[in-house]
Scaffold this motif. Structure first.
Motif, PDB file in Angstrom:
ATOM      1  N   ALA A 291       1.022  -1.236   0.062  1.00  0.00           N
ATOM      2  CA  ALA A 291      -0.363   0.067  -0.228  1.00  0.00           C
ATOM      3  C   ALA A 291       0.689   1.410  -0.109  1.00  0.00           C
ATOM      4  CB  ALA A 291      -0.857   0.504   0.758  1.00  0.00           C
ATOM      5  N   VAL A 292       0.043   2.515  -0.093  1.00  0.00           N
ATOM      6  CA  VAL A 292       0.981   3.271  -0.401  1.00  0.00           C
ATOM      7  C   VAL A 292       0.147   4.817  -0.314  1.00  0.00           C
ATOM      8  CG1 VAL A 292       0.893   3.802  -3.070  1.00  0.00           C
ATOM      9  CG2 VAL A 292       2.413   5.131  -1.621  1.00  0.00           C
ATOM     10  N   LEU A 309      -7.349  -6.304  -6.823  1.00  0.00           N
ATOM     11  CA  LEU A 309      -8.857  -5.555  -5.599  1.00  0.00           C
ATOM     12  C   LEU A 309      -7.445  -4.518  -5.270  1.00  0.00           C
ATOM     13  CD1 LEU A 309     -10.605  -5.395  -4.783  1.00  0.00           C
ATOM     14  CD2 LEU A 309      -9.941  -6.882  -3.227  1.00  0.00           C
ATOM     15  N   LEU A 310      -7.665  -3.228  -5.704  1.00  0.00           N
ATOM     16  CA  LEU A 310      -6.659  -2.419  -5.410  1.00  0.00           C
ATOM     17  C   LEU A 310      -8.537  -0.887  -4.618  1.00  0.00           C
ATOM     18  CD1 LEU A 310      -4.085  -1.178  -6.016  1.00  0.00           C
ATOM     19  CD2 LEU A 310      -5.561   0.387  -7.563  1.00  0.00           C
ATOM     20  N   MET A 311      -8.078  -1.053  -3.686  1.00  0.00           N
ATOM     21  CA  MET A 311      -9.021  -0.570  -2.848  1.00  0.00           C
ATOM     22  C   MET A 311      -8.238   0.858  -1.647  1.00  0.00           C
ATOM     23  SD  MET A 311     -10.755  -4.193  -0.869  1.00  0.00           S
ATOM     24  CE  MET A 311     -12.269  -3.131  -0.651  1.00  0.00           C
ATOM     25  N   PRO A 312      -9.182   1.668  -1.281  1.00  0.00           N
ATOM     26  CA  PRO A 312      -8.364   3.073  -1.130  1.00  0.00           C
ATOM     27  C   PRO A 312      -8.518   2.835   0.555  1.00  0.00           C
ATOM     28  CG  PRO A 312     -10.661   3.141  -1.329  1.00  0.00           C
ATOM     29  CD  PRO A 312     -10.527   1.905  -2.476  1.00  0.00           C
ATOM     30  N   LEU A 313      -7.912   2.791   1.265  1.00  0.00           N
ATOM     31  CA  LEU A 313      -7.858   2.203   2.683  1.00  0.00           C
ATOM     32  C   LEU A 313      -7.945   3.838   4.254  1.00  0.00           C
ATOM     33  CD1 LEU A 313      -4.513   0.403   3.724  1.00  0.00           C
ATOM     34  CD2 LEU A 313      -6.932   0.354   4.161  1.00  0.00           C
ATOM     35  N   GLY A 314      -7.835   4.901   3.929  1.00  0.00           N
ATOM     36  CA  GLY A 314      -8.173   5.989   4.223  1.00  0.00           C
ATOM     37  C   GLY A 314      -7.748   7.039   3.550  1.00  0.00           C
ATOM     38  N   TYR A 315      -8.178   8.623   4.215  1.00  0.00           N
ATOM     39  CA  TYR A 315      -7.339   9.568   3.582  1.00  0.00           C
ATOM     40  C   TYR A 315      -7.099  10.576   5.128  1.00  0.00           C
ATOM     41  CZ  TYR A 315     -12.738   9.827   4.362  1.00  0.00           C
ATOM     42  OH  TYR A 315     -13.893   9.622   4.382  1.00  0.00           O
ATOM     43  N   ARG A 316      -6.539  11.702   4.922  1.00  0.00           N
ATOM     44  CA  ARG A 316      -6.514  12.515   5.719  1.00  0.00           C
ATOM     45  C   ARG A 316      -5.986  13.972   4.985  1.00  0.00           C
ATOM     46  NH1 ARG A 316      -1.324  10.372   9.881  1.00  0.00           N
ATOM     47  NH2 ARG A 316      -2.799   8.940  10.536  1.00  0.00           N
ATOM     48  N   SER A 317      -6.401  14.814   5.787  1.00  0.00           N
ATOM     49  CA  SER A 317      -6.429  16.270   5.259  1.00  0.00           C
ATOM     50  C   SER A 317      -5.588  16.648   5.098  1.00  0.00           C
ATOM     51  CB  SER A 317      -7.455  16.964   5.914  1.00  0.00           C
ATOM     52  OG  SER A 317      -7.132  18.538   4.836  1.00  0.00           O
ATOM     53  N   ALA A 318      -4.935  17.136   4.116  1.00  0.00           N
ATOM     54  CA  ALA A 318      -3.910  17.976   3.906  1.00  0.00           C
ATOM     55  C   ALA A 318      -3.308  19.473   4.873  1.00  0.00           C
ATOM     56  CB  ALA A 318      -2.935  18.933   2.268  1.00  0.00           C
ATOM     57  N   MET A 340      -7.326  -4.474   8.179  1.00  0.00           N
ATOM     58  CA  MET A 340      -7.055  -3.794   7.190  1.00  0.00           C
ATOM     59  C   MET A 340      -8.930  -3.050   6.168  1.00  0.00           C
ATOM     60  SD  MET A 340      -4.680  -2.443   6.519  1.00  0.00           S
ATOM     61  CE  MET A 340      -4.402  -2.299   8.949  1.00  0.00           C
ATOM     62  N   LEU A 341      -9.778  -4.449   6.258  1.00  0.00           N
ATOM     63  CA  LEU A 341     -10.645  -4.123   5.496  1.00  0.00           C
ATOM     64  C   LEU A 341     -11.398  -3.184   6.293  1.00  0.00           C
ATOM     65  CD1 LEU A 341     -13.068  -4.967   3.126  1.00  0.00           C
ATOM     66  CD2 LEU A 341     -13.390  -7.514   4.383  1.00  0.00           C
ATOM     67  N   GLU A 342     -12.088  -3.178   8.174  1.00  0.00           N
ATOM     68  CA  GLU A 342     -12.732  -3.527   8.690  1.00  0.00           C
ATOM     69  C   GLU A 342     -12.054  -1.595   8.742  1.00  0.00           C
ATOM     70  OE1 GLU A 342     -10.663  -5.518   8.848  1.00  0.00           O
ATOM     71  OE2 GLU A 342     -11.087  -7.415  11.021  1.00  0.00           O
ATOM     72  N   ALA A 343     -11.380  -0.715   8.373  1.00  0.00           N
ATOM     73  CA  ALA A 343     -10.198   0.149   8.329  1.00  0.00           C
ATOM     74  C   ALA A 343     -10.974   0.930   7.119  1.00  0.00           C
ATOM     75  CB  ALA A 343      -9.013   0.519   8.377  1.00  0.00           C
ATOM     76  N   ILE A 344     -11.607   0.003   5.605  1.00  0.00           N
ATOM     77  CA  ILE A 344     -12.082   0.251   4.724  1.00  0.00           C
ATOM     78  C   ILE A 344     -13.516   0.873   4.917  1.00  0.00           C
ATOM     79  CG2 ILE A 344     -12.602   0.424   2.279  1.00  0.00           C
ATOM     80  CD1 ILE A 344      -9.918  -1.524   2.308  1.00  0.00           C
ATOM     81  N   LEU A 345     -14.088   0.059   5.852  1.00  0.00           N
ATOM     82  CA  LEU A 345     -15.296  -0.237   5.605  1.00  0.00           C
ATOM     83  C   LEU A 345     -16.188   0.655   6.610  1.00  0.00           C
ATOM     84  CD1 LEU A 345     -16.688  -4.050   6.102  1.00  0.00           C
ATOM     85  CD2 LEU A 345     -17.172  -2.514   4.234  1.00  0.00           C
ATOM     86  N   ALA A 346     -15.049   1.003   8.245  1.00  0.00           N
ATOM     87  CA  ALA A 346     -15.848   1.906   8.752  1.00  0.00           C
ATOM     88  C   ALA A 346     -15.019   3.500   7.964  1.00  0.00           C
ATOM     89  CB  ALA A 346     -14.380   2.323   9.826  1.00  0.00           C
ATOM     90  N   THR A 347     -13.792   3.675   7.199  1.00  0.00           N
ATOM     91  CA  THR A 347     -13.900   4.802   6.362  1.00  0.00           C
ATOM     92  C   THR A 347     -15.000   5.462   5.637  1.00  0.00           C
ATOM     93  OG1 THR A 347     -11.319   4.871   6.734  1.00  0.00           O
ATOM     94  CG2 THR A 347     -12.539   6.125   5.092  1.00  0.00           C
ATOM     95  N   TYR A 348     -15.526   4.095   4.526  1.00  0.00           N
ATOM     96  CA  TYR A 348     -16.229   4.421   3.387  1.00  0.00           C
ATOM     97  C   TYR A 348     -17.999   4.206   4.149  1.00  0.00           C
ATOM     98  CZ  TYR A 348     -12.328   5.787   1.198  1.00  0.00           C
ATOM     99  OH  TYR A 348     -11.605   6.082   0.873  1.00  0.00           O
ATOM    100  N   GLY A 361      -6.334   1.800   8.732  1.00  0.00           N
ATOM    101  CA  GLY A 361      -5.680   1.549   7.686  1.00  0.00           C
ATOM    102  C   GLY A 361      -4.393   3.033   7.107  1.00  0.00           C
ATOM    103  N   PHE A 362      -4.722   4.099   7.253  1.00  0.00           N
ATOM    104  CA  PHE A 362      -4.012   4.718   6.667  1.00  0.00           C
ATOM    105  C   PHE A 362      -3.345   5.078   7.734  1.00  0.00           C
ATOM    106  CE2 PHE A 362      -2.275   9.249   6.548  1.00  0.00           C
ATOM    107  CZ  PHE A 362      -2.974   9.773   4.764  1.00  0.00           C
ATOM    108  N   ALA A 363      -2.960   5.093   8.587  1.00  0.00           N
ATOM    109  CA  ALA A 363      -1.505   5.569  10.021  1.00  0.00           C
ATOM    110  C   ALA A 363      -0.913   3.285   9.686  1.00  0.00           C
ATOM    111  CB  ALA A 363      -2.375   5.019  11.342  1.00  0.00           C
ATOM    112  N   ALA A 364      -1.757   2.940   9.545  1.00  0.00           N
ATOM    113  CA  ALA A 364      -0.964   1.675   8.934  1.00  0.00           C
ATOM    114  C   ALA A 364       0.648   1.780   7.560  1.00  0.00           C
ATOM    115  CB  ALA A 364      -1.563   0.352   8.849  1.00  0.00           C
TER     116      ALA A 364
END
Length: 497
Positions: A291-292, A309-318, A340-348, A361-364
């Motif tokens: 992941a990146v 399977l490519l998935m967004p893991l999360g985000y942070r404001s600049a 990781m999947l839990e983090a995606i579901l919690a985010t989106y 996910g983002f933090a990892a």
């Protein structure tokens, strides 16, 4: 891909009226799902398919994973219990990734469907808690020719029919008419299973003719009364027990996302297979389980081979701080990696998990990846992307003033970090937002005005230059129904794009 300035904890979704059919697949633990007034407990290895138009509430148990995905129903009109074998999870995850609408330029048509139904008893409609209301509906069910006004006068003197209807729906989620119809069909099914004559049954439960009873029975159960007699020995309100499949002729092929500029830092995970990222003019390979983090303001696109399977893991404001350009991905593991999947579901979504930190996910990824050192130019680029995401109508002079820099320094930072001239970069950022807004169901005219274009033709030309087709012909689907079913009415606030 999108992000949000404020990361909110996942909470359960209050009941919503579905405008598209949804499958709530439970991958771990269990979840309580209410459809109308009927309560279902769905356990791991199964799911509940719900047709459009139903009022649905989803409450995962602690530690559960619920994957909500759009799914066709082969003409079915009743909720369906669906077997979800473990080997089918990859297909579910691909469907979920399509429905996110972040990674692929165009969301694929619904790829999953339920089929192969067989009848099973459905629970009775929920009784009201209030004793007077319960007495009224029991009277209506036992004496269908009585009428509401007479039933209210007999069971709750002093109440008005209107008050009864309002209080009954508030307690049960059902109208009195729908409740009484279901209960009559259940009583009729019991009588049919006892071998009673169909015409006698129709008259007994309050229908003027066998034809009217047959229509109501078929609408409620998907079966004729005769089929109900042959296949049921219990109350004949049915849910279907179905298999999960893929719509004919559909397959995942190689994909290439459209080039975009995000107003937030976004973490992306290659959960299954490998992918290739082009970011800031450089190519970076993502192996399976890697992941990146893509910095805000940096042009990027993905090349996605068949089966990946490519998935967004999360985000942070600049605005939370700068992130350097990616040099080496984080190795966080494949789709089986816990958390990781839990983090995606919690985010989106707001219904996939409970008590999970969306930032996990983002933090990892941020902790495990190698990034270039932050420079004044890269820090300025991120702040500029966030500023234009907040105020897309800004011109260069106003933006530079708000960022506390000169126009020359801002243009130089954009050119050095992205390889693009300022005007081309700003157009790409705005058109990233425009495409996201199309996914919200907004019209080109509304988007054009919000982005600060004086005329719609000028906006259409800019959109076509970036996306290769005009906003009216590109075919971006409206993602709002899916987001509403997940508890996200819109993508996220504009300030977080």
């Amino acid at each position: 891909m999108i992000g949000n300035d404020t990361v909110l904890p996942a909470v359960t979704l209050p009941p919503v009226r579905l405008s598209e059919a949804m499958l709530y697949a439970v991958l771990r633990g269990s979840a309580a799902v209410t459809v109308g007034g009927s309560a279902h407990t769905v356990s791991a290895g199964s799911g509940l398919w719900v047709p459009a138009g139903e009022l649905v509430g989803v409450t995962p148990a602690s530690g559960a994973i619920v994957l909500p995905v759009p799914a066709g129903g082969s003409g079915q009109t009743l909720p369906a219990l669906v077997r979800v074998p473990e080997h089918g999870n990859a297909g579910l995850l691909h469907a979920f990734a399509h429905a996110l609408g972040h990674l692929d330029g165009i969301r694929s048509p619904t790829q999953l469907e339920v089929r192969g139904a067989s009848p099973e008893p459905l629970p009775a409609p929920p009784p009201p808690r209030d004793e007077a209301l319960r007495a009224i509906v029991e009277l209506l069910a036992s004496a269908p020719g009585l009428g509401l006004a007479a039933a209210v006068e007999a069971a709750a003197p002093g109440w008005s029919p209107r008050t009864v209807q309002r209080r009954f729906q508030a307690e049960t989620g059902w109208t009195l008419t729908a409740w009484a119809r279901r209960q009559r069909i259940r009583i009729g099914a019991e009588l049919i299973s006892d071998g009673r004559d169909l015409e006698w049954v129709a008259n007994r439960v309050g229908y003027e003719s066998l034809a009217a009873f047959t229509r109501a029975f078929a609408e409620a159960t998907g079966l004729t009364p005769g089929q109900g007699r042959a296949g049921s020995s219990a109350a004949c309100m049915y849910e279907t027990l179905a298999e999960l499949g893929r719509q004919p002729g559909q397959a995942d092929g190689a994909r290439r996302t459209w080039t975009r500029v995000n107003g937030a830092h976004v973490a992306v995970w290659s959960a299954i297979g490998c992918a290739e990222l082009v970011v800031g003019g450089r190519t970076l390979a993502l192996g399976a389980g890697e992941a990146v983090v893509i910095p805000a303001g940096t042009p990027n696109e993905f090349r996605i081979p068949v089966g990946t399977l490519l998935m967004p893991l999360g985000y942070r404001s600049a605005m939370t701080g700068p992130v350097g350009a990616p040099l080496r991905p984080a190795r966080i593991g494949g789709v089986e990696q816990p958390g990781m999947l839990e983090a995606i579901l919690a985010t989106y979504t707001r219904i996939g998990v409970v008590d999970v930190d969306p930032d996990r996910g983002f933090a990892a990824v941020l902790a495990g990846s190698e990034r270039a050192a932050v420079t004044p130019e890269s820090e300025l680029l991120g702040r500029a992307a966030n500023r234009f995401a907040r105020e897309p109508e800004l011109g260069l002079p106003a933006a530079a003033a708000r960022l506390g820099t000169s126009e020359r320094e801002l243009c130089a930072a954009v050119a050095s970090q992205t390889g693009e001239q300022f005007a081309a970069w700003l157009r790409l950022l705005r058109m990233t937002r425009a495409r996201n807004q199309l996914g919200d169901g907004e019209t080109p005219t509304e988007i054009s005005r919000e982005l600060g274009y004086a005329h719609l033709p000028a906006f259409s030309r800019a959109f076509r230059a970036v996306h290769g087709a005009g906003p009216t012909v590109l075919g971006v689907p409206n993602l709002r129904p899916t987001r509403a079913a997940w508890g996200r009415e819109m993508r996220v606030p504009a300030s977080a794009l």
